[in-house]
Design an enzyme around this catalytic site. Structure first.
Site, PDB file in Angstrom:
ATOM      1  N   SER A   9       9.670  30.423 -13.889  1.00 35.94           N
ATOM      2  CA  SER A   9      10.367  30.398 -15.179  1.00 35.94           C
ATOM      3  C   SER A   9      10.940  31.764 -15.492  1.00 35.94           C
ATOM      4  O   SER A   9      10.220  32.750 -15.634  1.00 35.94           O
ATOM      5  CB  SER A   9       9.407  29.979 -16.292  1.00 35.94           C
ATOM      6  OG  SER A   9       9.979  30.295 -17.540  1.00 35.94           O
TER       7      SER A   9
ATOM      8  N   HIS B 234      13.397  27.720 -13.060  1.00 33.81           N
ATOM      9  CA  HIS B 234      13.234  27.041 -14.342  1.00 33.81           C
ATOM     10  C   HIS B 234      13.869  27.884 -15.449  1.00 33.81           C
ATOM     11  O   HIS B 234      13.547  29.063 -15.611  1.00 33.81           O
ATOM     12  CB  HIS B 234      11.735  26.848 -14.588  1.00 33.81           C
ATOM     13  CG  HIS B 234      11.383  26.061 -15.800  1.00 33.81           C
ATOM     14  ND1 HIS B 234      11.378  24.680 -15.827  1.00 33.81           N
ATOM     15  CD2 HIS B 234      11.000  26.460 -17.045  1.00 33.81           C
ATOM     16  CE1 HIS B 234      10.991  24.263 -17.027  1.00 33.81           C
ATOM     17  NE2 HIS B 234      10.770  25.325 -17.786  1.00 33.81           N
TER      18      HIS B 234
ATOM     19  N   ASP C  96       4.171  22.405 -17.123  1.00 35.04           N
ATOM     20  CA  ASP C  96       4.771  23.653 -17.598  1.00 35.04           C
ATOM     21  C   ASP C  96       3.883  24.309 -18.648  1.00 35.04           C
ATOM     22  O   ASP C  96       3.635  23.734 -19.700  1.00 35.04           O
ATOM     23  CB  ASP C  96       6.156  23.325 -18.193  1.00 35.04           C
ATOM     24  CG  ASP C  96       6.909  24.565 -18.647  1.00 35.04           C
ATOM     25  OD1 ASP C  96       6.422  25.697 -18.454  1.00 35.04           O
ATOM     26  OD2 ASP C  96       8.018  24.392 -19.208  1.00 35.04           O
TER      27      ASP C  96
ATOM     28  N   HIS D 253      15.244  23.353 -18.978  1.00 38.10           N
ATOM     29  CA  HIS D 253      14.300  22.786 -19.940  1.00 38.10           C
ATOM     30  C   HIS D 253      14.844  23.020 -21.349  1.00 38.10           C
ATOM     31  O   HIS D 253      14.786  24.134 -21.864  1.00 38.10           O
ATOM     32  CB  HIS D 253      12.942  23.482 -19.729  1.00 38.10           C
ATOM     33  CG  HIS D 253      11.863  23.041 -20.650  1.00 38.10           C
ATOM     34  ND1 HIS D 253      10.655  23.701 -20.745  1.00 38.10           N
ATOM     35  CD2 HIS D 253      11.783  21.980 -21.518  1.00 38.10           C
ATOM     36  CE1 HIS D 253       9.895  23.079 -21.640  1.00 38.10           C
ATOM     37  NE2 HIS D 253      10.551  22.049 -22.119  1.00 38.10           N
TER      38      HIS D 253
ATOM     39  N   MET E  35      15.870  27.640 -25.674  1.00 38.63           N
ATOM     40  CA  MET E  35      15.205  27.487 -26.979  1.00 38.63           C
ATOM     41  C   MET E  35      16.214  27.756 -28.094  1.00 38.63           C
ATOM     42  O   MET E  35      16.998  28.707 -27.993  1.00 38.63           O
ATOM     43  CB  MET E  35      14.042  28.466 -27.097  1.00 38.63           C
ATOM     44  CG  MET E  35      13.015  28.337 -25.983  1.00 38.63           C
ATOM     45  SD  MET E  35      11.619  29.442 -26.251  1.00 38.63           S
ATOM     46  CE  MET E  35      10.684  29.171 -24.741  1.00 38.63           C
TER      47      MET E  35
ATOM     48  N   MET F 286      14.589  22.987 -24.999  1.00 37.34           N
ATOM     49  CA  MET F 286      13.710  22.911 -26.178  1.00 37.34           C
ATOM     50  C   MET F 286      14.603  23.058 -27.398  1.00 37.34           C
ATOM     51  O   MET F 286      14.609  24.084 -28.079  1.00 37.34           O
ATOM     52  CB  MET F 286      12.642  24.021 -26.098  1.00 37.34           C
ATOM     53  CG  MET F 286      11.546  23.704 -25.099  1.00 37.34           C
ATOM     54  SD  MET F 286      10.642  25.174 -24.557  1.00 37.34           S
ATOM     55  CE  MET F 286      11.729  25.753 -23.269  1.00 37.34           C
TER      56      MET F 286
ATOM     57  N   ASP G  10      14.501  28.197 -19.467  1.00 36.66           N
ATOM     58  CA  ASP G  10      14.016  27.722 -20.761  1.00 36.66           C
ATOM     59  C   ASP G  10      15.048  27.973 -21.852  1.00 36.66           C
ATOM     60  O   ASP G  10      15.352  29.110 -22.188  1.00 36.66           O
ATOM     61  CB  ASP G  10      12.705  28.444 -21.112  1.00 36.66           C
ATOM     62  CG  ASP G  10      11.555  27.951 -20.263  1.00 36.66           C
ATOM     63  OD1 ASP G  10      11.259  26.744 -20.324  1.00 36.66           O
ATOM     64  OD2 ASP G  10      10.967  28.767 -19.527  1.00 36.66           O
TER      65      ASP G  10
ATOM     66  N   MET H 145       4.118  19.184 -20.848  1.00 37.97           N
ATOM     67  CA  MET H 145       3.827  20.538 -21.328  1.00 37.97           C
ATOM     68  C   MET H 145       2.308  20.717 -21.374  1.00 37.97           C
ATOM     69  O   MET H 145       1.585  19.891 -21.921  1.00 37.97           O
ATOM     70  CB  MET H 145       4.389  20.743 -22.739  1.00 37.97           C
ATOM     71  CG  MET H 145       5.894  20.813 -22.855  1.00 37.97           C
ATOM     72  SD  MET H 145       6.674  22.076 -21.831  1.00 37.97           S
ATOM     73  CE  MET H 145       5.905  23.580 -22.421  1.00 37.97           C
TER      74      MET H 145
HETATM   75  C1  DX5 Z   1       7.163  27.614 -22.642  1.00 39.29           C
HETATM   76  C2  DX5 Z   1       8.122  27.459 -21.503  1.00 39.29           C
HETATM   77  C3  DX5 Z   1       7.562  27.761 -20.179  1.00 39.29           C
HETATM   78  C4  DX5 Z   1       7.048  29.176 -20.008  1.00 39.29           C
HETATM   79  C5  DX5 Z   1       5.900  29.135 -19.047  1.00 39.29           C
HETATM   80  O1  DX5 Z   1       7.681  27.051 -23.783  1.00 39.29           O
HETATM   81  O2  DX5 Z   1       8.605  26.132 -21.455  1.00 39.29           O
HETATM   82  O3  DX5 Z   1       8.450  27.417 -19.137  1.00 39.29           O
HETATM   83  O4  DX5 Z   1       8.016  30.069 -19.537  1.00 39.29           O
HETATM   84  O5  DX5 Z   1       5.335  30.387 -18.974  1.00 39.29           O
HETATM   85  P1  DX5 Z   1       3.893  30.647 -18.340  1.00 39.29           P
HETATM   86  O6  DX5 Z   1       3.932  30.128 -16.951  1.00 39.29           O
HETATM   87  O7  DX5 Z   1       3.760  32.134 -18.389  1.00 39.29           O
HETATM   88  O8  DX5 Z   1       2.897  29.920 -19.192  1.00 39.29           O
HETATM   89 ZN    ZN Z   2       9.766  25.496 -19.668  1.00 40.82          ZN
END
Ligand code: DX5
Ligand code: ZN
Length: 239
Positions: free
Chosen positions: A12, A37, A179, A70, A41, A72, A39, A141
């Site tokens: 990620s 990956h 994740d 991903h 947000m 969010m 993220d 998650m």
């Molecule tokens: C959290 C993200 C993850 C995050 C995971 O909301 O969706 O992808 O980056 O990070 P680690 O592996 O450090 O928990």
């Molecule tokens: Zn993620």
């Protein structure tokens, strides 16, 4: 794009140096990660704001690299076309974030990407009941989404097992991706429960003495972090 494989680690980028995103993508790709990956947000579904389709579009993608995106974000259906055009190969949307789950999953496929539904730790598997045929992957998650570096929520191990049983009952061999809080201590149990795809932020990117490392040493450190995760995930298969 191969969707089924025994164990796949998707580093990620949230835990990497986002200011050098293209370089970090190239490093982990060279280190053996075929998926990266990303993220996304929006400051509404989760508190943080990270990157959008414009930023994604500016990232250089090595040949053969899969952008595992991903989302969010609330109302993800509004953003599928722009992410698909910006290089997102797999698009995960949260079932909690849309009133139009089946429509949005179909929209993802219609735009040529792989469709994945993501579930927060407290969201029941029953939300998937009528969309199994629309799924290329399920993302469970194992932390509440929003930031990296959190601890794996233990109840998710049984949730993975239960989802794998439901998929087996339906004859569906689609991957389960996990994740949040994935590290060498948690990945084995999650793999034994039936997950095959693992997002790992801190466990891959968090390097000690990062600034002092050469380019080659950084790639080697990422490679060894990824290998350690694969080893732990497949440990019981090797006995
Ligand atoms: C959290 C993200 C993850 C995050 C995971 O909301 O969706 O992808 O980056 O990070 P680690 O592996 O450090 O928990
Ligand atoms: Zn993620």
């Amino acid at each position: 794009m191969p969707m089924t494989t025994s164990v796949l680690i998707a580093p990620s980028l949230l835990s990497a140096d986002l200011g050098s995103a293209s370089l970090e993508i190239e490093r982990v790709f060279r280190a053996g990660a075929s998926w990266v990956h990303l993220d996304v947000m929006d400051g509404s579904f989760v508190e943080n704001i990270t990157l959008g389709a414009v930023a994604l579009n500016s990232f250089e993608k090595p040949e053969g690299c899969v952008f595992d995106t991903h989302l969010m974000v609330v109302q993800p259906e509004k953003h599928i076309p722009s992410f698909a055009k910006s290089g997102a190969d797999v698009i995960s949307i949260h079932v909690e974030a849309t009133e139009h789950l089946q429509y949005t999953l179909k929209l993802i496929r219609d735009h040529g990407a792989k469709a994945c539904a993501a579930l927060n730790p407290g969201t029941p598997l029953e939300t998937l009941e009528w969309v199994y045929e629309d799924l290329d992957m399920v993302l469970l998650m194992s932390v509440n989404p929003g930031w990296g570096g959190q601890s794996f929520i233990p109840s998710v191990f049984s949730k993975i097992r239960s989802l794998r049983e439901r998929l087996n009952e339906r004859g569906l061999a689609i991957p389960i991706e996990v994740d949040g809080g994935v590290n060498p201590s948690t990945i084995g149990k999650a793999a034994r429960a039936g997950a095959t795809h693992f997002v790992a932020g801190n466990a891959v990117f968090n390097l000690k003495d990062e600034v002092r490392r050469s380019e080659k040493e950084k790639v080697e450190a990422y490679r060894s972090n990824i290998q350690k995760l694969v080893e732990e995930a497949t440990r019981d298969q090797m006995i």
